[in-house]
Enzyme design. Sequence first.
Site, mmCIF file in Angstrom:
data_model
loop_
_atom_site.group_PDB
_atom_site.id
_atom_site.type_symbol
_atom_site.label_atom_id
_atom_site.label_comp_id
_atom_site.label_asym_id
_atom_site.label_seq_id
_atom_site.Cartn_x
_atom_site.Cartn_y
_atom_site.Cartn_z
ATOM 1 N N LYS A 190 38.511 39.989 34.154
ATOM 2 C CA LYS A 190 37.432 40.667 34.871
ATOM 3 C C LYS A 190 37.012 41.994 34.238
ATOM 4 O O LYS A 190 35.846 42.389 34.327
ATOM 5 C CB LYS A 190 37.828 40.871 36.333
ATOM 6 C CG LYS A 190 37.946 39.558 37.098
ATOM 7 C CD LYS A 190 38.260 39.792 38.561
ATOM 8 C CE LYS A 190 38.393 38.472 39.291
ATOM 9 N NZ LYS A 190 38.612 38.649 40.737
ATOM 10 N N ASP A 204 33.203 40.337 44.205
ATOM 11 C CA ASP A 204 34.509 40.333 44.869
ATOM 12 C C ASP A 204 34.573 41.316 46.029
ATOM 13 O O ASP A 204 35.021 40.978 47.127
ATOM 14 C CB ASP A 204 35.619 40.696 43.871
ATOM 15 C CG ASP A 204 36.057 39.517 43.020
ATOM 16 O OD1 ASP A 204 35.911 38.374 43.482
ATOM 17 O OD2 ASP A 204 36.537 39.745 41.898
#
Length: 281
Positions: free
Chosen positions: A66, A103
């Site tokens: 990420k 997220d």
Amino acid sequence: MKKWFAVIGDPIEHSMSPAMHNQWFSEENLDAAYLPIHVLPEQLEDAIKSLEMLGASGWNVTIPHKTAIIPFLDELDTMAKKMGAVNTVVRQADGKLKGYNTDGLGFVRSLEEAIGDTHRDGRVLLIGAGGAARGIAFALQHTGYQTITIANRTVANAEQICQELGSSANAITLKEAEATLGDYDILIQTTPAGLKNGSLQLPFELDQLSTKAIVADIVYNPLMTPFLQAAEQRGATVVTGLGMFVHQGALAFNHWLGQFPNTTSMKESLTEQLGGNNVNR
């Protein structure tokens, strides 16, 4: 022309993103497909080049890529830039790659869907200081949660996030967190601990946990992680990672295709596939 999407990560076997997105494509009558691709850290740059060459319209990014993927993207949206982590990549019409982070907002939507929005003045403990923790921390603060503590094995990583959050955030060790658990209203487990086919070790013991606490885990497979099981045994309210998974996926779907899929039926479907009866309890 058929569109195709993917999720890249290491490990990737546990991911239910393909099942989720392919079901949504079917429900929305879209000619598209979604694939899981196992990418080791040292393969990341080559994997991105391959995805571009093979015509992927976009992809999701999971552990441990990420943050590492950012240098290979052309552009970041405001929140992804602020969070320093990306979980969704869109291949734009001009061929440039733009990174987003869904997220954090996906987690907050899931949390408040389960417990409402009346806990924003509570004390929050985030466990872990990786890409997911960064995203959740900034989204929580943006939503109105002001008292945030981050506990991590390497405290310097937690301190870095806290410096960006401002004076209302502070960093502590896992040992300090374990000793002061009773002080927190909401605990959020953001590490890979409990991940299926991974480590089942708890980040720390929950002996001091308040029975009034709300405990969430971002791992969704298994649905009830060892951390959530231990919290539930101590009387806490638990929130599984499935809601975050579905909501972040819906936000990614929207970035790719400009529409929102049905999240309610998806949570019910995935809960059944994971062998659970209730998403939150």
